[in-house]
Design an enzyme around this catalytic site. Structure first.
Site, short mmCIF file in Angstrom:
data_model
loop_
_atom_site.label_atom_id
_atom_site.label_comp_id
_atom_site.label_asym_id
_atom_site.label_seq_id
_atom_site.Cartn_x
_atom_site.Cartn_y
_atom_site.Cartn_z
N ARG A 108 -4.25 24.95 64.06
CA ARG A 108 -4.11 26.61 63.65
C ARG A 108 -5.27 27.47 63.79
O ARG A 108 -5.20 28.79 64.56
CB ARG A 108 -4.00 26.68 61.94
CG ARG A 108 -2.90 26.22 61.50
CD ARG A 108 -2.92 26.14 60.02
NE ARG A 108 -3.58 25.13 59.38
CZ ARG A 108 -3.39 23.85 58.76
NH1 ARG A 108 -1.94 24.13 58.37
NH2 ARG A 108 -4.30 23.02 58.31
N ILE A 109 -6.54 27.12 63.52
CA ILE A 109 -7.78 27.75 63.76
C ILE A 109 -8.14 27.78 65.18
O ILE A 109 -8.57 28.84 65.80
CB ILE A 109 -8.84 27.34 62.95
CG1 ILE A 109 -8.61 27.28 61.53
CG2 ILE A 109 -10.33 27.95 63.09
CD1 ILE A 109 -9.67 26.68 60.39
N CYS A 158 -17.36 25.14 64.13
CA CYS A 158 -17.32 26.10 62.93
C CYS A 158 -16.24 25.02 62.12
O CYS A 158 -15.53 25.11 61.36
CB CYS A 158 -16.44 27.21 62.75
SG CYS A 158 -17.29 28.44 63.62
N SER A 159 -16.26 23.69 62.67
CA SER A 159 -15.48 22.48 61.99
C SER A 159 -16.02 21.85 60.81
O SER A 159 -16.52 22.26 59.81
CB SER A 159 -14.72 21.75 63.14
OG SER A 159 -15.74 20.98 64.01
N ARG A 160 -16.52 20.56 61.54
CA ARG A 160 -17.43 20.03 60.45
C ARG A 160 -18.70 19.29 61.25
O ARG A 160 -18.52 18.87 62.37
CB ARG A 160 -16.99 18.68 59.77
CG ARG A 160 -15.91 18.90 58.92
CD ARG A 160 -16.52 19.54 57.51
NE ARG A 160 -15.51 19.94 56.50
CZ ARG A 160 -14.78 21.01 56.17
NH1 ARG A 160 -15.18 22.10 56.92
NH2 ARG A 160 -14.22 21.24 55.19
N GLU A 163 -25.45 18.48 56.37
CA GLU A 163 -25.42 19.56 55.66
C GLU A 163 -25.61 19.44 54.17
O GLU A 163 -25.39 18.36 53.56
CB GLU A 163 -24.07 20.03 55.70
CG GLU A 163 -24.00 21.37 55.47
CD GLU A 163 -22.59 22.22 55.79
OE1 GLU A 163 -22.08 21.88 57.15
OE2 GLU A 163 -21.83 22.82 55.20
N HIS A 201 -22.41 27.73 56.81
CA HIS A 201 -21.11 27.22 56.43
C HIS A 201 -20.33 28.59 55.90
O HIS A 201 -19.76 28.40 54.60
CB HIS A 201 -20.96 26.27 55.53
CG HIS A 201 -19.69 25.36 55.90
ND1 HIS A 201 -19.46 23.91 55.49
CD2 HIS A 201 -18.59 25.88 56.08
CE1 HIS A 201 -18.34 23.65 55.63
NE2 HIS A 201 -17.48 24.79 56.07
N ILE A 202 -20.32 29.85 56.74
CA ILE A 202 -19.55 30.82 56.06
C ILE A 202 -18.41 31.38 57.20
O ILE A 202 -18.04 32.45 56.89
CB ILE A 202 -20.67 32.02 56.32
CG1 ILE A 202 -21.31 32.22 57.81
CG2 ILE A 202 -21.70 31.98 55.33
CD1 ILE A 202 -22.08 33.50 57.76
#
Ligand SMILES: O=C(O)[C@H](O)CO
Length: 364
Positions: A175-176, A249-251, A280, A298-299
């Site tokens: 999706r992303i 922007c995943s993990r 993190e 992580h925004i």
């Protein structure tokens, strides 16, 4: 014995006790729970990441459901504590749930919710922003201005990469990732078409290494599991173009961050935009000193609409299970739950272990 944790209580006489381990944006999620007979307890402890012991203390002897966060370790210990307290539902306020041991939840019959469909574009927008900011060295240039170092235009000042005509690679085109590809390519394709220029083309690569070798900008969007841990390692960094841009922007653990720091040091024109980190909230030594890295905390999902929507979906996941509602049939089409002017459907929007627990699917 764990220390008691501070809480804020809504609707003290409510029949069902629902806990949120953090204050969450907006009030709709609280109102929806209260209107359906829940006593809502929100942990207000001034501690960013709650420990397992803190959460056990919050759960106490009677708890029907918990809304939790991606920073928490939801495994055997917490699911057994929740089940002992009579709890039937847990929802992460996130689409990713690598912090949740779903097998442990299955063992205790606890439904696990997540929040897809509301953060797709918001996350893709941050990945696109980091791609552009890294290409044009915006953060470095901003720091230079604020430091009072700008004393006039120079031909070589903060020269970056032109993205026109370049190849964008997406790893994990769910999706992303697909939304990111649309943002980076489609609008531009329309623009080129309208001005009669060579069109943008796209293809599905035959391997990840092909993407890494050919792309000028690469954005990572896989889920984190055993197969994607250190997906981008020293060897894979070495096959990328020397001036490539890598966005995550995943993990965090999808990238071997120690290898990344070495690679950034050795290749000053290679640039990264990172929203997530391997350990993190910490960064591996040296990362913060690298001028060719943009780092944000992580925004990716942090727009008001998205965060309020995530809170609503998480609350409705828990409420739906407590009330015995069925599971929404398409977790990607969650708009009916987000319409502030109408009551939400009587369903849990997204329960990831619905099948394993044999939960009924909504016919709505
Ligand atoms: O998994 C998610 O929902 C995101 O990482 C939160 O920003």
């Amino acid at each position: 014995m764990a220390k008691p944790v501070s809480i804020e209580v809504w609707n003290p006489s409510g029949k069902y006790r629902v806990i949120s381990t953090k204050p969450m944006p907006g009030t709709r999620w609280i109102n929806l729970l209260v209107q359906q007979g829940c006593r809502v307890e929100i942990c207000t402890e001034k501690k960013t990441i709650l420990s397992v012991e803190d959460i056990i203390a919050l759960i106490g002897d009677k708890c029907d459901g918990v809304i939790g966060q991606l920073t928490e370790d939801w495994g055997e210990t917490l699911f057994s504590a929740l089940s002992r307290a009579g709890g039937k539902a847990f929802s992460n306020m996130a689409v990713g749930y690598n912090n949740v041991d779903v097998n442990a939840a299955n063992k205790y019959g606890v439904a696990v919710g997540n929040t897809p469909g509301v953060l797709t574009e918001t996350t893709a927008e941050l990945a696109a922003s980091l791609s552009l900011a890294a290409a044009r060295r915006i953060v470095e240039a901003d720091e230079f201005m604020r430091a009072g170092l700008y004393d006039g235009w120079l031909p070589n000042l903060y020269v970056g990469n032109l993205l026109k005509g370049q190849t964008v690679g997406v790893i994990g085109a769910g999706r992303i990732g697909s939304a990111y590809a649309r943002m980076m390519v489609e609008a531009y394709a329309e623009f080129l078409k309208a001005s009669g220029e060579k069109p943008v083309t796209w293809k599905r690569a035959s391997s990840m290494d092909e993407v890494l070798r050919q792309a000028d900008v690469i954005s990572l969007h896989p889920v984190l599991d055993k197969t994607t841990y250190h997906l981008v390692n020293k060897e894979r960094l070495a096959i990328m173009k020397k001036e490539a841009i890598l966005v995550n922007c995943s993990r965090g653990p999808v990238i071997d961050e120690v290898a990344l720091v070495e690679h950034l040091r050795a290749n000053p024109m290679f640039r990264v935009g990172l929203d997530v980190f391997e350990d993190e909230p910490f960064m591996k030594p040296g990362l913060a000193d690298m001028k060719n890295a943009i780092v944000v905390p992580h925004i990716a999902s942090a727009s008001k609409w998205t965060r309020e929507g995530m809170a609503t979906l998480a609350a409705l996941n828990v409420l739906g299970k407590i009330k015995g509602y069925p599971i929404w049939s398409d977790p990607n089409q969650v708009e009916p739950f987000l319409n502030e002017n109408a009551p939400p459907p009587a369903a849990s929007p997204s329960i990831v272990n619905a099948k394993a627990l044999g939960l009924p699917v909504s016919k709505l």
